[in-house]
Design an enzyme around this catalytic site. Structure first.
Site, mmCIF file in Angstrom:
data_model
loop_
_atom_site.group_PDB
_atom_site.id
_atom_site.type_symbol
_atom_site.label_atom_id
_atom_site.label_comp_id
_atom_site.label_asym_id
_atom_site.label_seq_id
_atom_site.Cartn_x
_atom_site.Cartn_y
_atom_site.Cartn_z
ATOM 1 N N HIS A 13 92.274 95.217 6.146
ATOM 2 C CA HIS A 13 91.237 96.231 6.364
ATOM 3 C C HIS A 13 89.865 95.564 6.476
ATOM 4 O O HIS A 13 89.351 95.041 5.492
ATOM 5 C CB HIS A 13 91.270 97.212 5.186
ATOM 6 C CG HIS A 13 90.265 98.302 5.248
ATOM 7 N ND1 HIS A 13 89.221 98.404 4.350
ATOM 8 C CD2 HIS A 13 90.147 99.362 6.097
ATOM 9 C CE1 HIS A 13 88.509 99.489 4.635
ATOM 10 N NE2 HIS A 13 89.043 100.076 5.686
ATOM 11 N N GLU A 48 92.069 94.235 11.288
ATOM 12 C CA GLU A 48 91.397 95.447 11.759
ATOM 13 C C GLU A 48 90.027 95.161 12.364
ATOM 14 O O GLU A 48 89.278 94.328 11.848
ATOM 15 C CB GLU A 48 91.224 96.449 10.607
ATOM 16 C CG GLU A 48 90.882 97.825 11.157
ATOM 17 C CD GLU A 48 90.118 98.741 10.235
ATOM 18 O OE1 GLU A 48 90.094 99.943 10.512
ATOM 19 O OE2 GLU A 48 89.520 98.259 9.250
ATOM 20 N N ASP A 94 86.744 97.634 13.429
ATOM 21 C CA ASP A 94 86.026 98.869 13.709
ATOM 22 C C ASP A 94 85.046 98.545 14.824
ATOM 23 O O ASP A 94 84.432 97.473 14.821
ATOM 24 C CB ASP A 94 85.250 99.330 12.477
ATOM 25 C CG ASP A 94 86.171 99.779 11.357
ATOM 26 O OD1 ASP A 94 86.992 100.672 11.594
ATOM 27 O OD2 ASP A 94 86.051 99.228 10.245
ATOM 28 N N HIS A 119 81.580 98.371 10.922
ATOM 29 C CA HIS A 119 82.127 99.632 10.418
ATOM 30 C C HIS A 119 81.154 100.799 10.486
ATOM 31 O O HIS A 119 81.497 101.897 10.903
ATOM 32 C CB HIS A 119 82.604 99.486 8.972
ATOM 33 C CG HIS A 119 83.087 100.785 8.400
ATOM 34 N ND1 HIS A 119 82.265 101.648 7.705
ATOM 35 C CD2 HIS A 119 84.289 101.401 8.481
ATOM 36 C CE1 HIS A 119 82.944 102.724 7.375
ATOM 37 N NE2 HIS A 119 84.173 102.601 7.825
ATOM 38 N N GLU A 161 89.680 100.264 15.877
ATOM 39 C CA GLU A 161 89.262 101.664 15.737
ATOM 40 C C GLU A 161 88.028 101.964 16.584
ATOM 41 O O GLU A 161 87.027 101.249 16.503
ATOM 42 C CB GLU A 161 88.944 101.994 14.270
ATOM 43 C CG GLU A 161 88.497 103.448 14.102
ATOM 44 C CD GLU A 161 88.172 103.856 12.669
ATOM 45 O OE1 GLU A 161 88.429 103.052 11.743
ATOM 46 O OE2 GLU A 161 87.649 104.965 12.489
HETATM 47 CA CA CA Z 1 88.529 101.468 10.181
#
Ligand code: CA
Length: 323
Positions: free
Chosen positions: A19, A46, A48, A61, A150
């Site tokens: 994450h 991950e 973002d 993020h 994301e």
């Molecule tokens: Ca995320």
């Protein structure tokens, strides 16, 4: 809620998603945090993604900069009237000069006491640079980690005249992430946007519908509705998996009490959706949970989830017997 476990996972061993990188140990979304997660053995790293004023997808993020960078000292005059410095108010050239550091809470203390406290010239990178970094690491180590990207706040970006999803999909495709077997997931909280990514943008990646709480104001999506069996069947028309908040799957009603499971995982599996909850943090456990292994036992062995977002990928890999 029930104490009986959900049905078993439909297929394959669970995946470990780092994450924002190995963010329990190094500032989130920095390349060093990604390198460390890769070295620890995470299956997926991950990203973002938000856009800069000049429309560059960057790995970050928040929509605002001040909690994890030195923007307040570097650009004091660029604060908006609401007290925030927005990523979207800066060109990438400017953002690339900021120093990224561990998240700071109100009052100036570390948001997660005990995490990485040094101030170093760590930088914000573009999505393209991060994908190149992962490609390089995969090649030099011979161990292939996937990416789990994301699209953040598409409606916010569109209101500012920018459209992140086509840029993100195109950038992923440039690095070979085009289909379901290419080692990439694409996630979003906005259900309308995720359906658009599938049907209008023609994206064939594995798509993940993130599920929050309606009062988080992540998007117009009604998460209470999406969590029902009927809502999950609708998600399955465009997505491959859901990413719920851990308390949507399991809760501990009191200290020392047995975990209480919802039917979410069973309902999602019945709809053909994998389930990847967020986020395991050793330093911020779900309410009343005894320890991290109790949480992981409930999620993996009790609920039968298919993966987990974790700030501490080594702890999750160890729980799964992979370290
Ligand atoms: Ca995320």
């Amino acid at each position: 809620m029930s104490t009986s476990p959900s049905r078993p996972r439909p297929s394959g061993p669970p995946i470990v998603i780092a994450h924002r990188g190995a963010s329990g140990y190094l500032p989130e979304h920095t390349l060093v945090a990604k390198a460390y997660a890769h070295a620890l053995g995470a299956d997926f790293l991950e990203q973002d993604v938000v856009l800069t004023r000049d429309g560059v997808p960057v790995v970050f993020h928040d929509l605002v900069l001040e909690e994890v960078t030195d923007v307040a000292e570097r650009f004091p005059a660029r604060r908006r009237a609401d007290g925030h410095w927005y990523v979207i108010d800066f060109d990438y050239r400017e953002l690339s000069t900021l120093a990224v550091r561990e998240r700071i809470a109100a009052g100036g203390a570390l948001a997660y006491p005990g995490r990485f406290a040094e101030r170093l010239p760590l930088r914000i990178q573009t999505l393209a640079d991060e994908l190149a970094f992962v490609r390089g690491l995969n090649a030099s180590t011979g161990r292939r980690a996937g990416v789990y990207t994301e699209v953040k706040s598409p409606a916010f970006h569109r209101a500012a005249g920018l459209d992140p999803s086509p840029l993100v999909v195109r950038t992923l495709a440039q690095f070979g992430y085009r289909g379901r077997d290419d080692g990439a997931y694409l996630q979003c909280f906005d259900a309308g946007e995720l359906a658009r990514i599938r049907f209008e943008l023609g994206c064939d990646l594995k798509l993940v519908q993130l599920i929050g709480e309606n009062d988080w104001n992540e998007s117009d999506t009604d998460y209470d509705d999406l969590r029902t069996a009927a809502g999950l069947r609708r998600i399955a028309a465009f997505a491959d998996a859901i990413g719920p908040w851990i308390p949507h799957v399991v809760r501990w009603p009191a200290a020392g009490a047995a975990p209480q499971f919802t039917s979410l995982v069973a309902d999602a599996h019945a709809a053909g959706l994998a389930v990847h909850p967020y986020t395991l943090r050793l330093d911020q456990l779900p309410e009343h949970a005894r320890d991290a292994d109790a949480v992981q036992r409930a999620l993996f062995d009790g609920a039968g989830v298919d993966g987990l977002f974790t700030d501490f990928c080594d702890a999750t890999l160890r729980f799964l017997g992979r370290r």
